[in-house]
Write an enzyme that holds these catalytic residues in place. Sequence first.
Site, PDB file in Angstrom:
ATOM      1  N   CYS A   6      -3.989 -28.143  46.283  1.00 17.49           N
ATOM      2  CA  CYS A   6      -5.752 -28.032  45.644  1.00 17.49           C
ATOM      3  C   CYS A   6      -5.930 -26.838  45.853  1.00 17.49           C
ATOM      4  CB  CYS A   6      -5.832 -29.896  47.249  1.00 17.49           C
ATOM      5  SG  CYS A   6      -4.837 -30.955  46.689  1.00 17.49           S
ATOM      6  N   ARG A  23      -3.213 -22.859  40.923  1.00 16.81           N
ATOM      7  CA  ARG A  23      -2.739 -23.515  42.042  1.00 16.81           C
ATOM      8  C   ARG A  23      -1.592 -25.112  41.283  1.00 16.81           C
ATOM      9  NH1 ARG A  23      -3.529 -20.965  47.035  1.00 16.81           N
ATOM     10  NH2 ARG A  23      -3.192 -22.664  47.400  1.00 16.81           N
ATOM     11  N   TRP A  60      -4.245 -31.675  44.339  1.00 18.58           N
ATOM     12  CA  TRP A  60      -3.007 -32.445  43.266  1.00 18.58           C
ATOM     13  C   TRP A  60      -2.532 -33.206  44.174  1.00 18.58           C
ATOM     14  CZ3 TRP A  60       2.641 -32.316  46.110  1.00 18.58           C
ATOM     15  CH2 TRP A  60       3.194 -31.695  44.576  1.00 18.58           C
ATOM     16  N   ASN A 102      -8.467 -30.106  52.195  1.00 14.44           N
ATOM     17  CA  ASN A 102      -7.333 -29.485  51.638  1.00 14.44           C
ATOM     18  C   ASN A 102      -6.192 -30.468  52.599  1.00 14.44           C
ATOM     19  OD1 ASN A 102      -7.744 -28.154  49.477  1.00 14.44           O
ATOM     20  ND2 ASN A 102      -7.430 -26.188  49.739  1.00 14.44           N
ATOM     21  N   GLY A 103      -5.004 -30.448  52.493  1.00 17.26           N
ATOM     22  CA  GLY A 103      -4.054 -30.693  53.845  1.00 17.26           C
ATOM     23  C   GLY A 103      -3.746 -32.655  53.561  1.00 17.26           C
ATOM     24  N   GLU A 148      18.506 -19.044  39.552  1.00 17.96           N
ATOM     25  CA  GLU A 148      17.070 -18.333  39.986  1.00 17.96           C
ATOM     26  C   GLU A 148      16.660 -18.772  38.684  1.00 17.96           C
ATOM     27  OE1 GLU A 148      14.494 -18.494  41.161  1.00 17.96           O
ATOM     28  OE2 GLU A 148      13.135 -17.635  40.132  1.00 17.96           O
ATOM     29  N   LYS A 152      14.072 -21.309  36.799  1.00 22.12           N
ATOM     30  CA  LYS A 152      12.754 -21.279  35.697  1.00 22.12           C
ATOM     31  C   LYS A 152      13.105 -21.619  34.366  1.00 22.12           C
ATOM     32  CE  LYS A 152      10.778 -18.432  37.771  1.00 22.12           C
ATOM     33  NZ  LYS A 152      11.346 -18.381  39.147  1.00 22.12           N
ATOM     34  N   GLU A 181      11.743 -25.349  35.428  1.00 18.92           N
ATOM     35  CA  GLU A 181      10.398 -25.376  36.027  1.00 18.92           C
ATOM     36  C   GLU A 181       8.865 -25.702  34.725  1.00 18.92           C
ATOM     37  OE1 GLU A 181      10.185 -21.876  38.642  1.00 18.92           O
ATOM     38  OE2 GLU A 181       9.469 -22.800  40.199  1.00 18.92           O
ATOM     39  N   HIS A 233      36.077 -27.497  38.923  1.00 14.12           N
ATOM     40  CA  HIS A 233      36.109 -28.829  40.402  1.00 14.12           C
ATOM     41  C   HIS A 233      35.213 -29.636  39.595  1.00 14.12           C
ATOM     42  CE1 HIS A 233      39.022 -26.014  42.186  1.00 14.12           C
ATOM     43  NE2 HIS A 233      38.254 -25.202  42.298  1.00 14.12           N
ATOM     44  N   LYS A 238       1.193 -23.412  42.635  1.00 14.28           N
ATOM     45  CA  LYS A 238       1.543 -22.576  43.083  1.00 14.28           C
ATOM     46  C   LYS A 238       2.415 -22.407  44.302  1.00 14.28           C
ATOM     47  CE  LYS A 238       2.058 -18.046  42.368  1.00 14.28           C
ATOM     48  NZ  LYS A 238       3.703 -17.789  42.295  1.00 14.28           N
TER      49      LYS A 238
HETATM   50  O1  M6R Z   1       5.205 -19.468  48.290  1.00 15.02           O
HETATM   51  P1  M6R Z   1       6.527 -19.763  48.314  1.00 15.02           P
HETATM   52  O2  M6R Z   1       7.288 -18.610  47.808  1.00 15.02           O
HETATM   53  O3  M6R Z   1       6.872 -20.041  49.728  1.00 15.02           O
HETATM   54  O4  M6R Z   1       7.590 -20.561  47.513  1.00 15.02           O
HETATM   55  C1  M6R Z   1       8.469 -21.409  47.664  1.00 15.02           C
HETATM   56  C2  M6R Z   1       8.555 -21.806  46.359  1.00 15.02           C
HETATM   57  O5  M6R Z   1       7.898 -22.708  46.303  1.00 15.02           O
HETATM   58  C3  M6R Z   1       8.247 -21.326  45.012  1.00 15.02           C
HETATM   59  O6  M6R Z   1       9.754 -20.298  44.546  1.00 15.02           O
HETATM   60  C4  M6R Z   1       8.385 -22.354  43.614  1.00 15.02           C
HETATM   61  O7  M6R Z   1       9.774 -23.150  43.620  1.00 15.02           O
HETATM   62  C5  M6R Z   1       8.440 -21.372  42.173  1.00 15.02           C
HETATM   63  N1  M6R Z   1       7.399 -22.093  41.936  1.00 15.02           N
HETATM   64  C6  M6R Z   1       8.915 -20.826  41.850  1.00 15.02           C
HETATM   65  O8  M6R Z   1       8.840 -20.285  40.756  1.00 15.02           O
END
Ligand code: M6R
Length: 611
Positions: free
Chosen positions: A2, A27, A77, A103-104, A484, A488, A491, A507, A606
């Site tokens: 948010c 975000r 969000w 927010n929260g 990673e 990517k 995502e 395995h 974000k």
């Molecule tokens: O802000 P942070 O690094 O703590 O965030 C952690 C994850 O939410 C963040 O890395 C998320 O996996 C991203 N979307 C990665 O691209």
Amino acid sequence: MCGIVGYIGSKSALNILLEGLTNLEYRGYDSAGVAVSVNGQVELYKAEGKLQNLKDVVALKKEHVEKSTIGIGHIRWATHGAPTTVNAHPHSCNCGKVAVVHNGIIENYKELRERLEKNGCTFRSQTDTETVAHLVASKFAQTKDLTEAVRLATKEIEGAYALCVIHQDVKDTIVATRRNAPLLVGIGENEYYLASDVPAIIQHTKKAMYIDDNQIVTLTPNSMKYIDANKNILEPKIEHLPWEPVALSKMGYKHFMLKEIHEQPDVVRNVLSGKLRAMDENITLNEVTLNKDKLKELNRIQIVACGTSLHAAMIGKYIIEDFCGIPVDVEPASEFIYRRTITDEKTLVIGVSQSGETADTITAVRQAKALGSHILIVTNRPDSTMAREADSLIPVNAGIEVSVAATKSYMAQVLSFYLLAIYMAEVKGKNNLEKLKHELIILPQKIEEILAHKEEIQACAKKFANSKDFIFIARGINFPTALEGALKLKEISYINATGYTAGELKHGPIAMLDESMPVLSILMLGKVYEKILSNSEEAKARNARMIALTNSTDKKLEDLFESIIRVPEVDEMLSPALAIVPLQLLAYYIAEFLGKDVDQPRNLAKSVTVE
Ligand code: M6R
């Protein structure tokens, strides 16, 4: 997640709110809304989906709404209740005089709602936030003082919040407060801004004040009253925001993600600058107040992080253990916080976070701090909640990262771990790291070489873009790179991608292989090269479509692999910093080819500010 924007002054609030929300769009959100006060009436405008839908709604009454010089805005969000217009913020009370953005999460909202309903409040939404609007309205009915109403309401609220409140009967006033969710006041000439994050207001002012937990700010166009939860008057601590509005521009790139991938050579230079001067000089980490004697006493390191930051932490484990011989555990913060953990004053606990606002990681470091551990935070946001929990801080200096998919911040975190590991090794008396330091110094040129050949990766992306699944395999220090690379891809393209240690393939996962399954092998020259090569043979024998990411020039690879992505030669220990770049580009080009919303992928935010 948010986002909040607020404005009070003499300009038209609407444009400032919409522009601020636009700058927070990255975000991740699923509905939006604003509340403005026009001719003494509080009016709410909301829409589900993209901000453009809200812009279309207000456009119908533009001339009227533009008259307002006070307003609050929000992108939501969804957590409690679906992402619908009715659940979008701002929320109001029975008489419609109050407007609240939040927010929260209000954890005790069910009890509050039950009690408020018994007292005659009619709820319109399924949100936790609406309870705040009704609660503030009821406190205002008793006190006729908006600041006091907000103060009394927050005494009954449990959970995390950043709140901005306006009331029709209190002209030209916004009251704002927070607990465990960021909120700052931007200061202009006879005007104030409110924001949950800097990009919302940086084009208007660089003068700002961060509100701390349980503090309340009451703003009029010409005044700021700042108190704590016990009504004590506080002295504002005004700061200069170290951000440039230009950081929010795509600078000619189609997406922020592509721009941020291309910024990585400079990010590496930035991270190294002033810390690694020459291969024959020791690393200096000015920011690390971690005392050298204390470092020698440590018997364990625990790293907590989430998502991409967790993958950077896994590389950190590998190199710290290798260079320093100190045992390192890495755990997702979301798991660490729900079990008995063994950390004490001899454990260094490292929290890694791009945003510094990830709720799970904040809770994890707070729990470790309570057990006496020294807390080191590695973050891209030295102004964040997590940074404020730190005993020591390593700011990673990647610059603002707009794309939801983390790229340059990962690079900066990984580089920060190299510096930290070398620094710690040197404190312990190790002195044979010159070659690695030299490799670090020339790393930016090697990344530039990869970027210069991005068309080859684009071609590979086109070839594999229609795959339903993807497997990434690696061993040793590049296992986190495989995770990673897979993260990517899933995502931003929504392809089911998984990273495995190459040795684990046989395995179980090998059962998945057939002619429709791409297997990308991360084949960096070094200790495990031959092993991964034979694991790749095994996959090829099951008809998988093989892709190599390699720094080997061996011609024989052409028989085994359908596509080969080449990267420059590099020391195996440093290879994760190079190998990740083509994987970021591969994910980007596949998502772009599939026409996905690269910078704002569905369902993602974000910074994940809820546990
Ligand atoms: O802000 P942070 O690094 O703590 O965030 C952690 C994850 O939410 C963040 O890395 C998320 O996996 C991203 N979307 C990665 O691209």
